[in-house]
Design an enzyme around this catalytic site. Structure first.
Site, PDB file in Angstrom:
ATOM      1  N   ILE A 140      56.521  69.069 112.491  1.00  0.00           N
ATOM      2  CA  ILE A 140      55.983  69.222 113.852  1.00  0.00           C
ATOM      3  C   ILE A 140      54.572  69.801 113.794  1.00  0.00           C
ATOM      4  O   ILE A 140      53.799  69.618 114.706  1.00  0.00           O
ATOM      5  CB  ILE A 140      56.890  70.096 114.747  1.00  0.00           C
ATOM      6  CG1 ILE A 140      56.956  71.542 114.264  1.00  0.00           C
ATOM      7  CG2 ILE A 140      58.274  69.495 114.874  1.00  0.00           C
ATOM      8  CD1 ILE A 140      57.546  72.494 115.308  1.00  0.00           C
ATOM      9  N   ASP A 141      54.237  70.490 112.698  1.00  0.00           N
ATOM     10  CA  ASP A 141      52.927  71.150 112.601  1.00  0.00           C
ATOM     11  C   ASP A 141      51.779  70.146 112.456  1.00  0.00           C
ATOM     12  O   ASP A 141      50.629  70.473 112.726  1.00  0.00           O
ATOM     13  CB  ASP A 141      52.904  72.117 111.403  1.00  0.00           C
ATOM     14  CG  ASP A 141      54.041  73.124 111.458  1.00  0.00           C
ATOM     15  OD1 ASP A 141      54.634  73.291 112.538  1.00  0.00           O
ATOM     16  OD2 ASP A 141      54.341  73.738 110.417  1.00  0.00           O
ATOM     17  N   MET A 183      54.973  76.471 118.490  1.00  0.00           N
ATOM     18  CA  MET A 183      54.983  76.548 117.023  1.00  0.00           C
ATOM     19  C   MET A 183      53.746  75.852 116.435  1.00  0.00           C
ATOM     20  O   MET A 183      52.873  75.403 117.172  1.00  0.00           O
ATOM     21  CB  MET A 183      56.255  75.912 116.480  1.00  0.00           C
ATOM     22  CG  MET A 183      57.469  76.802 116.572  1.00  0.00           C
ATOM     23  SD  MET A 183      58.874  75.987 115.776  1.00  0.00           S
ATOM     24  CE  MET A 183      60.017  77.360 115.680  1.00  0.00           C
ATOM     25  N   GLY A 184      53.744  75.734 115.144  1.00  0.00           N
ATOM     26  CA  GLY A 184      52.641  75.052 114.473  1.00  0.00           C
ATOM     27  C   GLY A 184      52.246  75.741 113.187  1.00  0.00           C
ATOM     28  O   GLY A 184      51.316  75.318 112.508  1.00  0.00           O
ATOM     29  N   ARG A 185      52.961  76.813 112.860  1.00  0.00           N
ATOM     30  CA  ARG A 185      52.668  77.640 111.685  1.00  0.00           C
ATOM     31  C   ARG A 185      51.166  77.905 111.608  1.00  0.00           C
ATOM     32  O   ARG A 185      50.632  78.532 112.510  1.00  0.00           O
ATOM     33  CB  ARG A 185      53.203  76.989 110.423  1.00  0.00           C
ATOM     34  CG  ARG A 185      53.313  78.006 109.296  1.00  0.00           C
ATOM     35  CD  ARG A 185      54.248  77.580 108.229  1.00  0.00           C
ATOM     36  NE  ARG A 185      55.622  77.959 108.510  1.00  0.00           N
ATOM     37  CZ  ARG A 185      56.660  77.440 107.905  1.00  0.00           C
ATOM     38  NH1 ARG A 185      56.517  76.497 107.025  1.00  0.00           N
ATOM     39  NH2 ARG A 185      57.863  77.865 108.190  1.00  0.00           N
ATOM     40  N   GLU A 236      51.546  79.960 117.775  1.00  0.00           N
ATOM     41  CA  GLU A 236      52.169  81.152 117.175  1.00  0.00           C
ATOM     42  C   GLU A 236      51.284  81.818 116.124  1.00  0.00           C
ATOM     43  O   GLU A 236      51.379  83.017 115.885  1.00  0.00           O
ATOM     44  CB  GLU A 236      53.510  80.784 116.541  1.00  0.00           C
ATOM     45  CG  GLU A 236      53.388  79.756 115.408  1.00  0.00           C
ATOM     46  CD  GLU A 236      54.698  79.384 114.738  1.00  0.00           C
ATOM     47  OE1 GLU A 236      55.727  79.997 115.050  1.00  0.00           O
ATOM     48  OE2 GLU A 236      54.683  78.467 113.898  1.00  0.00           O
ATOM     49  N   HIS A 283      62.395  76.835 118.621  1.00  0.00           N
ATOM     50  CA  HIS A 283      62.999  75.668 117.974  1.00  0.00           C
ATOM     51  C   HIS A 283      63.365  74.543 118.922  1.00  0.00           C
ATOM     52  O   HIS A 283      63.744  73.459 118.459  1.00  0.00           O
ATOM     53  CB  HIS A 283      64.216  76.111 117.163  1.00  0.00           C
ATOM     54  CG  HIS A 283      63.825  76.979 115.999  1.00  0.00           C
ATOM     55  ND1 HIS A 283      63.521  78.303 116.157  1.00  0.00           N
ATOM     56  CD2 HIS A 283      63.642  76.691 114.695  1.00  0.00           C
ATOM     57  CE1 HIS A 283      63.183  78.809 114.978  1.00  0.00           C
ATOM     58  NE2 HIS A 283      63.251  77.858 114.078  1.00  0.00           N
TER      59      HIS A 283
HETATM   60  O1  F6P Z   1      57.010  74.119 109.802  1.00  0.00           O
HETATM   61  C1  F6P Z   1      57.799  73.887 110.919  1.00  0.00           C
HETATM   62  C2  F6P Z   1      58.069  75.161 111.680  1.00  0.00           C
HETATM   63  O2  F6P Z   1      58.813  74.833 112.830  1.00  0.00           O
HETATM   64  C3  F6P Z   1      56.824  75.973 112.046  1.00  0.00           C
HETATM   65  O3  F6P Z   1      56.134  75.437 113.134  1.00  0.00           O
HETATM   66  C4  F6P Z   1      57.433  77.319 112.285  1.00  0.00           C
HETATM   67  O4  F6P Z   1      56.496  78.347 112.080  1.00  0.00           O
HETATM   68  C5  F6P Z   1      58.538  77.389 111.249  1.00  0.00           C
HETATM   69  O5  F6P Z   1      58.853  76.050 110.904  1.00  0.00           O
HETATM   70  C6  F6P Z   1      59.771  78.079 111.711  1.00  0.00           C
HETATM   71  O6  F6P Z   1      60.648  78.164 110.633  1.00  0.00           O
HETATM   72  P1  F6P Z   1      62.155  78.655 110.775  1.00  0.00           P
HETATM   73  O7  F6P Z   1      62.977  77.465 111.211  1.00  0.00           O
HETATM   74  O8  F6P Z   1      62.512  79.104 109.401  1.00  0.00           O
HETATM   75  O9  F6P Z   1      62.196  79.747 111.810  1.00  0.00           O
END
Ligand code: F6P
Length: 364
Positions: A140-141, A183-185, A236, A283
């Site tokens: 998704i990132d 999200m988006g890391r 985020e 999520h």
């Molecule tokens: O890399 C996909 C992602 O959804 C990021 O956007 C987010 O920071 C991370 O994974 C969340 O990870 P987890 O499912 O371990 O909380």
């Protein structure tokens, strides 16, 4: 020659993974008469003894699977096999066991659906074990290089946009500043795209440093224009004004992004006197049915991956470029991390629409 194709999903799940699994199975069975085997829980399935793999048959890949969120194979975004966490807190290289698991499984070739981190690990395993490997990009990132988009991104943007559609009327009803954290890391692609599509007033992404005062000034400008509410989208990974990231630790001590929208709600409220609220989408962006773009990307990439096997081309990543599905050098794709282009079309068009990134001062 008959082939046994292994397929696994690795890293965080997203919408469209099952559509890839289905497309690979259809192409392999219908065109080449090859068998497809699903490996469970990413590389964990090859670490288990006996290895956890299961034949995926044609009658399992009907239209239901195309629409289904998540991954029927399971996945994991922990446990790098080259540095695998042990119960005593130490780390151990277990890559040889995975290579051995692949040999035991009797598979001829591996297709891995994953983000950049997963692809680096899977390529390392393939190189070590002499495994014929093909990568399909998903995240998704949307931060994998050499492909315009990765599977899962469009669905995440659609979900975030819908959230803004729902926040806008309640923001207007209560004269509030509504902050949506997406999200988006480490990359701001989701925030940027959803912010434009959802009519945000302010978009905050890790690639552009902002000042709270500039956001307050943007809000004054909005109020002067006769509107008393605003929508802010924040990635985020956007940092606090002092340049530090907002993170939280889980019970295992693992750190992840979290808290930036709470911080902004307080700071914007202090700077403007406005009532603020924040929503953390989380999520929700990863689950659910894939949107059209992800269904198409997933299926063309799945077909292409099987055709590459037929051509005998390996160590490649399937990519989407200029309206075509192509294959690119996997190592180059992993190295070409794709953050938001701060001088690119989307950022410039957003600015053209009067959207603030919190980095500009307002004169009136
Ligand atoms: O890399 C996909 C992602 O959804 C990021 O956007 C987010 O920071 C991370 O994974 C969340 O990870 P987890 O499912 O371990 O909380």
């Amino acid at each position: 020659m008959s082939k046994r194709i292994g397929i696994l999903t690795s890293g965080g799940d997203c919408a469209g993974l099952n559509a890839v699994i289905r497309a690979v199975t259809l192409r392999a069975e219908l065109k080449y008469g090859w068998e497809v085997y699903g490996i469970k829980q990413g590389t964990m399935g090859l670490l288990a003894r006996p290895v956890q793999i299961e034949r995926i048959r044609l009658d399992q890949v009907d239209g239901t699977l195309l629409r289904r969120g998540g991954t029927i194979l399971g996945t994991t975004n922990r446990g790098n096999p080259f540095s695998f966490p042990q119960a005593d807190g130490t780390f151990m290289d277990r890559s040889d066991e995975i290579v051995e698991g692949f040999r035991q499984s009797g598979l001829d070739v591996l297709i891995g659906i994953g983000g950049d981190g997963s692809q680096a690990i899977l390529r390392g395993l393939a190189q070590k074990g002499g495994i014929d490997y093909i990568a399909i990009p998903k995240t998704i990132d949307d931060d994998i290089g050499l492909t315009e988009h990765s599977i899962g991104y469009s669905t995440a943007v659609a979900v975030a946009t819908e959230a803004l559609d729902r926040l806008q009327p309640t923001a207007a009803s209560h004269d509030r500043v509504m902050i949506l954290e997406v999200m988006g890391r480490d990359a701001g692609h989701i925030a940027l795209a959803a912010g434009i599509a959802g009519g945000a007033d302010v978009i905050l992404i890790p690639e552009i440093a902002y000042k709270i005062q500039n956001i307050a000034d943007k809000f004054s400008e909005i109020v002067k224009s006769g509107r008393n509410f605003a929508l802010v989208v924040v990635s985020e990974a956007a940092k606090m004004e002092d340049g530090h990231s907002c993170t939280i630790k889980d019970t295992t001590g693992r750190e992840r992004y979290g808290g930036i929208s709470h911080y902004l709600a307080d700071e914007i409220s202090k700077a403007t006197g406005a009532e603020t609220r924040f929503t953390v989408l989380g999520h929700v962006q990863r689950g659910g049915q894939p949107v059209v773009e992800d269904r198409i990307l997933a299926q063309v990439m799945g077909v292409k991956a099987v055709d590459l096997i037929a051509e005998g081309k390996f160590d490649r990543m399937i990519a989407w470029q200029n309206r075509e599905v192509v294959d690119v050098d996997l190592q180059e794709a992993i190295a070409a991390y794709q953050s938001v282009d701060v001088d690119g079309t989307l950022v410039n068009s957003a600015r053209g629409l009067g959207i603030s990134f919190g980095d500009e001062t307002f004169s009136n």
